[in-house]
Design a protein around this motif. Structure first.
Motif, mmCIF file in Angstrom:
data_model
loop_
_atom_site.group_PDB
_atom_site.id
_atom_site.type_symbol
_atom_site.label_atom_id
_atom_site.label_comp_id
_atom_site.label_asym_id
_atom_site.label_seq_id
_atom_site.Cartn_x
_atom_site.Cartn_y
_atom_site.Cartn_z
ATOM 1 N N PHE A 50 11.028 -4.913 -3.496
ATOM 2 C CA PHE A 50 10.651 -6.280 -3.861
ATOM 3 C C PHE A 50 10.256 -7.082 -2.617
ATOM 4 C CE2 PHE A 50 13.267 -6.483 -8.031
ATOM 5 C CZ PHE A 50 12.297 -5.737 -8.662
ATOM 6 N N PHE A 51 10.972 -6.866 -1.512
ATOM 7 C CA PHE A 51 10.646 -7.581 -0.277
ATOM 8 C C PHE A 51 9.219 -7.255 0.165
ATOM 9 C CE2 PHE A 51 10.367 -7.427 4.381
ATOM 10 C CZ PHE A 51 10.539 -8.769 4.658
ATOM 11 N N PHE A 52 8.898 -5.975 0.236
ATOM 12 C CA PHE A 52 7.559 -5.597 0.685
ATOM 13 C C PHE A 52 6.489 -6.012 -0.317
ATOM 14 C CE2 PHE A 52 10.038 -2.595 3.316
ATOM 15 C CZ PHE A 52 9.625 -3.070 4.543
ATOM 16 N N ASP A 53 6.799 -5.928 -1.599
ATOM 17 C CA ASP A 53 5.842 -6.360 -2.616
ATOM 18 C C ASP A 53 5.513 -7.841 -2.462
ATOM 19 O OD1 ASP A 53 4.358 -5.949 -5.204
ATOM 20 O OD2 ASP A 53 5.833 -7.427 -5.874
ATOM 21 N N MET A 54 6.536 -8.661 -2.291
ATOM 22 C CA MET A 54 6.300 -10.101 -2.172
ATOM 23 C C MET A 54 5.669 -10.476 -0.836
ATOM 24 S SD MET A 54 9.440 -11.828 -4.154
ATOM 25 C CE MET A 54 10.627 -10.532 -4.297
ATOM 26 N N PHE B 245 4.317 -18.418 -5.486
ATOM 27 C CA PHE B 245 5.258 -17.578 -6.240
ATOM 28 C C PHE B 245 5.865 -16.504 -5.342
ATOM 29 C CE2 PHE B 245 2.900 -19.114 -10.019
ATOM 30 C CZ PHE B 245 3.986 -19.656 -10.681
ATOM 31 N N ALA B 246 5.081 -15.948 -4.438
ATOM 32 C CA ALA B 246 5.606 -14.942 -3.523
ATOM 33 C C ALA B 246 6.628 -15.563 -2.571
ATOM 34 C CB ALA B 246 4.474 -14.285 -2.744
ATOM 35 N N LEU B 247 6.365 -16.766 -2.116
ATOM 36 C CA LEU B 247 7.307 -17.452 -1.226
ATOM 37 C C LEU B 247 8.604 -17.777 -1.963
ATOM 38 C CD1 LEU B 247 7.766 -18.646 1.577
ATOM 39 C CD2 LEU B 247 6.724 -20.760 0.754
ATOM 40 N N ILE B 248 8.489 -18.274 -3.175
ATOM 41 C CA ILE B 248 9.675 -18.536 -4.001
ATOM 42 C C ILE B 248 10.428 -17.235 -4.238
ATOM 43 C CG2 ILE B 248 10.440 -19.207 -6.319
ATOM 44 C CD1 ILE B 248 8.126 -21.292 -6.270
#
Length: 118
Positions: free
Chosen positions: A74-78, A95-98
């Motif tokens: 999830f970290f790398f995806d965002m 949304f990625a920052l949130i």
């Protein structure tokens, strides 16, 4: 601390399930976005499946190794999503920052709760 963990984790999981549903239900829109960035479109369905599996692993927490991998994925995806939106200059990086803030909140409060329970 336990409430903070469940709020952050619930919101993170909801965000990731929403994202996976967009990949599955709005395939044409997502394909256009991937093509505009030069990303391969064949990866859309596997990403959706991995997002759903990641949510299951984070909520289950039965295997610490798989849970850590779910958080890492999830970290790398965002992080990559935020970079892609910044490159497109479409403002969609919010949304990625949130998601990153929720991810860090869930991960670190989850580790604290786990240590206190032992």
């Amino acid at each position: 601390m336990k409430y903070l963990y469940w709020i952050a984790t619930g919101l993170l999981c909801a965000l990731m399930l929403w994202s996976a549903s967009m990949y599955l239900l709005q395939y044409d829109m997502v394909t256009g976005f991937f093509k505009s960035l030069g990303f391969p479109t064949w990866i859309i369905y596997p990403l959706a499946v991995f997002k759903i599996a990641g949510v299951a692993m984070i909520l289950w927490r039965g295997n610490r190794w798989l849970t850590e991998w779910a958080y890492a994925g999830f970290f790398f995806d965002m992080l990559l999503a935020m970079g892609a939106h910044l490159a497109l200059k479409d403002g969609g990086y919010t949304f990625a920052l949130i998601g990153l803030l929720l991810l860090f909140s869930s991960y670190f409060t989850g580790n604290l709760v786990r240590k206190w329970v032992r």
